[in-house]
Design a protein around this motif. Structure first.
Motif, PDB file in Angstrom:
ATOM      1  N   VAL A  93       0.829  -1.199   0.000  1.00 53.44           N
ATOM      2  CA  VAL A  93       0.000   0.000   0.000  1.00 53.44           C
ATOM      3  C   VAL A  93       0.868   1.255   0.000  1.00 53.44           C
ATOM      4  O   VAL A  93       0.502   2.274  -0.618  1.00 53.44           O
ATOM      5  N   GLU A  94       2.009   1.222   0.658  1.00 52.68           N
ATOM      6  CA  GLU A  94       2.890   2.385   0.626  1.00 52.68           C
ATOM      7  C   GLU A  94       3.369   2.664  -0.799  1.00 52.68           C
ATOM      8  O   GLU A  94       3.367   3.813  -1.248  1.00 52.68           O
ATOM      9  N   TYR A 137      -3.503  -2.928  11.777  1.00 58.36           N
ATOM     10  CA  TYR A 137      -4.150  -1.780  11.145  1.00 58.36           C
ATOM     11  C   TYR A 137      -3.312  -0.513  11.311  1.00 58.36           C
ATOM     12  O   TYR A 137      -3.168   0.285  10.365  1.00 58.36           O
ATOM     13  N   GLU A 138      -2.753  -0.313  12.492  1.00 60.37           N
ATOM     14  CA  GLU A 138      -1.933   0.869  12.707  1.00 60.37           C
ATOM     15  C   GLU A 138      -0.694   0.852  11.816  1.00 60.37           C
ATOM     16  O   GLU A 138      -0.287   1.904  11.284  1.00 60.37           O
ATOM     17  N   ASP A 142       0.176   3.646   8.995  1.00 60.01           N
ATOM     18  CA  ASP A 142       1.499   4.275   8.939  1.00 60.01           C
ATOM     19  C   ASP A 142       2.088   4.183   7.531  1.00 60.01           C
ATOM     20  O   ASP A 142       2.712   5.138   7.039  1.00 60.01           O
ATOM     21  N   ALA A 143       1.884   3.042   6.888  1.00 56.83           N
ATOM     22  CA  ALA A 143       2.409   2.865   5.527  1.00 56.83           C
ATOM     23  C   ALA A 143       1.695   3.790   4.551  1.00 56.83           C
ATOM     24  O   ALA A 143       2.318   4.360   3.645  1.00 56.83           O
ATOM     25  N   VAL A 144       0.388   3.961   4.710  1.00 59.32           N
ATOM     26  CA  VAL A 144      -0.352   4.902   3.859  1.00 59.32           C
ATOM     27  C   VAL A 144       0.196   6.315   4.034  1.00 59.32           C
ATOM     28  O   VAL A 144       0.419   7.047   3.056  1.00 59.32           O
ATOM     29  N   ALA A 385      -6.006   6.579  13.034  1.00 60.29           N
ATOM     30  CA  ALA A 385      -5.893   6.971  11.625  1.00 60.29           C
ATOM     31  C   ALA A 385      -6.073   8.478  11.461  1.00 60.29           C
ATOM     32  O   ALA A 385      -5.355   9.120  10.673  1.00 60.29           O
ATOM     33  N   VAL A 386      -7.020   9.060  12.185  1.00 58.89           N
ATOM     34  CA  VAL A 386      -7.234  10.510  12.101  1.00 58.89           C
ATOM     35  C   VAL A 386      -5.975  11.260  12.523  1.00 58.89           C
ATOM     36  O   VAL A 386      -5.527  12.190  11.845  1.00 58.89           O
ATOM     37  N   ASP A 387      -5.386  10.853  13.639  1.00 59.81           N
ATOM     38  CA  ASP A 387      -4.207  11.554  14.140  1.00 59.81           C
ATOM     39  C   ASP A 387      -3.023  11.445  13.176  1.00 59.81           C
ATOM     40  O   ASP A 387      -2.329  12.434  12.908  1.00 59.81           O
TER      41      ASP A 387
END
Length: 602
Positions: A93-94, A137-138, A142-144, A385-387
């Motif tokens: 995904v990154e 998920y975290e 992070d990769a996104v 995800a928001v942060d």
């Protein structure tokens, strides 16, 4: 053999001669240019590479001589739309996100990214999947973020993640005891205990006054009947049962949480809705408030800094609020239990006869979710995800808020608050669904106003609702909504398939109609744009990829056919040629395949 090869060569050349000009020539424009006749300040949206199957369908249509449909389909896939990411590894995904954002930045356009990988996605339905736990998920988020870097991006974060919480999944899996489906989008709501319209409750209160008078007037007669019933019952109890007589069985208890199975979409699932017995909440007088400012998204959006408020207190169980009066006891044969005081209706609550909105009041969820470990984890994941994503500096992040035919305002607002809406840009509506632009805009305005009201300490239960009449809702807005839209949360809407509005199936035609799932004869909606004319609406987007399937759509049957279409639908996310053509043919506004030139005529 040589002759046959020559025929194939000529055929290939003919197809290439027909389709290549369509694919490469500017004669066929996108379905609608979002920056035509609009402000130069409006962000230009990115067009991702189309699905390969869509180009194959374009070529097949051209080969058959159906040039209008071929050109219309080509215009559709060349229109700006979101790119979906989910189920990839962090490394994958990154790399993919970096490629997309670099391409968009090189073209000077804004990419729309839909992130769809939250654990427990879609309640295990057609679009089930997601990351394996919070840690996974975290790492994916992070990769996104690493893939986006310092480039611009508009992010629709986890469709259905808040409107379809894990706590909703259990209720959504319970069968409907009535075995009937509602005609108005009922399968898009995971749980429903309902809420009586405030004005309708006033009518019930009047009726309760009348009943109270009747009870007091006939108290002596009821007492005498009660004594006679006690004597008769005692005699029957002393008498032994007849030989071979079976004891009477108690009737089964009704299931208060019955609901239909949850829906999904190809890239974003729909939702499950079910009507149930309404409750009788007691409205309280709202207090005027004012929210803190938030920045609307732009080419360089900033994360807002509103203070989050505490979520709403769960409403009492509807069965408790509608329990019948107690029978006179033997110890007190001449008295009846004292009735509780009647609630007073709020003066600004609407008249049900004048109520307007996206759906019937019974079709709107009003019961707060039951907190459980999975639901608590969901809120933690969305907050993380928001942060991470807002910290990038050049991203606009929009949280899931369902659609106008699903949750009530007082139901979805506490979920948005728990998920960190105060730190996000805003919320997204109608993703992968079919609600009209008018209903979505009105619903969005009510949610935004309620968020501002709650941010100043107000109770979301007191907020105006989409079921209220417009007259009463506007009175509430004048009293409590900020006059400055920059102090309110903004939103985006998905208009990819809402040209003809929601599909209303025939009553009783299906066990579970699933009107969100590949409904027939729907059309493309408003073309994507960031110049909406609505100060709260940041963009009309094609979030759902038009032409991709929502899933098998078994509609309560064992399959494999979709009983409405009579075909085996593609899996969620796969190209659906029949639906793609319907979207082009029934588009509203119609798809224009010839670019109009401007300037004086010669």
């Amino acid at each position: 053999m040589r002759k046959r090869r020559k025929i194939l060569t000529v055929s290939t050349a003919v197809v290439a001669a027909v389709t290549l000009p369509l694919l490469m020539s500017p004669v066929v424009s996108a379905a609608g240019r979002e920056d035509d006749d609009e402000s130069s300040r409006a962000a230009r949206l990115y067009v991702p590479p189309p699905d390969r199957e869509s180009y194959r369908q374009v070529a097949r249509l051209a080969w058959r001589g159906d040039f209008r449909d071929s050109a219309g389909l080509l215009a559709m896939v060349r229109t700006p739309q979101a790119i979906w990411y989910g189920d990839e590894t962090p490394e994958q995904v990154e790399r993919l996100v970096r490629r997309t954002t670099l391409s968009a930045a090189w073209q000077g356009k804004l990419p729309v990214l839909t992130l769809y990988n939250v654990p427990g996605r879609d309640c295990g339905s057609y679009s089930s999947g997601g990351a394996n736990g919070i840690a996974a998920y975290e790492a994916w988020i992070d990769a996104v973020a690493d893939g986006i870097g310092d480039r611009q991006a508009l992010i629709v974060l986890e469709p259905d993640s808040l409107a379809l919480l894990p706590s909703d999944c259990t209720a959504a899996a319970d069968p409907d005891p009535s075995g009937q489906t509602d005609q108005t989008d009922q399968t898009d709501q995971p749980e429903q205990t309902g809420q009586t319209d405030p004005a309708a409750q006033a009518d019930q209160n009047d009726q309760a006054d009348q009943n109270d008078q009747n009870n007091q007037t006939g108290q002596t007669d009821q007492t005498g009947q009660a004594d006679q019933a006690d004597q008769t019952g005692q005699a029957a109890a002393d008498e032994p049962p007849a030989a071979g007589e079976q004891p009477a069985e108690l009737p089964p208890l009704p299931d208060a949480h019955a609901s239909t199975a949850p829906p999904t979409g190809s890239a974003a699932p729909g939702t499950a809705q079910e009507a149930a017995q309404p409750a009788n909440p007691q409205p309280t007088a709202p207090q005027p408030t004012g929210p803190q400012p938030t920045d609307p998204p732009s080419t360089d959006p900033q994360a807002p800094g509103q203070q989050s408020t505490s979520p709403q207190t769960p409403a009492p169980d509807p069965s408790a609020s509608q329990s019948p009066a107690l029978e006179p006891s033997a110890a007190q044969p001449s008295t009846l239990p004292e009735l509780p005081p009647l609630p007073k209706p709020d003066p600004v609550t609407p008249d049900p006869d004048g109520a307007t909105g996206a759906s019937d009041p019974a079709d709107v969820t009003d019961t707060p979710e039951v907190e459980d470990p999975e639901t608590a984890a969901r809120y933690s994941e969305i907050n993380y995800a928001v942060d991470v994503l807002t910290a990038l500096g050049h991203t606009a992040v929009y949280l899931d808020a369902g659609h106008a035919g699903w949750h009530s305002v007082s139901s979805i607002v506490p979920r948005l608050i728990k998920a960190g809406i105060d730190r996000a840009t805003g919320f997204a509506l109608n993703v992968s669904h079919y609600q009209t632009d008018q209903d979505s805009a009105w619903y969005g305005r009510l949610i935004s106003s309620c968020l501002a009201y709650a941010d100043e300490g107000g109770d979301p239960e007191d907020c105006a609702d989409q079921r209220w009449s417009k007259r009463h809702a506007r009175r509430w807005l004048r009293a409590h909504a900020p006059g400055d839209s920059s102090r309110m949360k903004h939103f985006v809407t998905d208009t990819s398939r809402n040209g003809r509005g929601p599909w209303i199936p025939r009553l009783g035609a299906h066990v579970d109609a699933e009107p969100w799932c590949n409904p027939p004869e729907r059309g493309l909606g408003r073309r994507p744009t960031t110049h909406t004319g609505d100060p709260l609406l940041d963009a009309a987007l094609w979030v759902k990829t038009p032409g991709e399937s929502d899933g098998r759509c078994l509609r309560g049957t064992d399959g494999p056919l979709d009983p409405e279409r009579g075909t085996v639908n593609p899996e969620a996310g796969e190209w659906f040629p029949e639906q793609a053509l319907e979207l082009v043919r029934y588009a509203e506004p119609a798809v224009g395949v010839i670019r109009r030139t401007t300037g004086p005529r010669h």
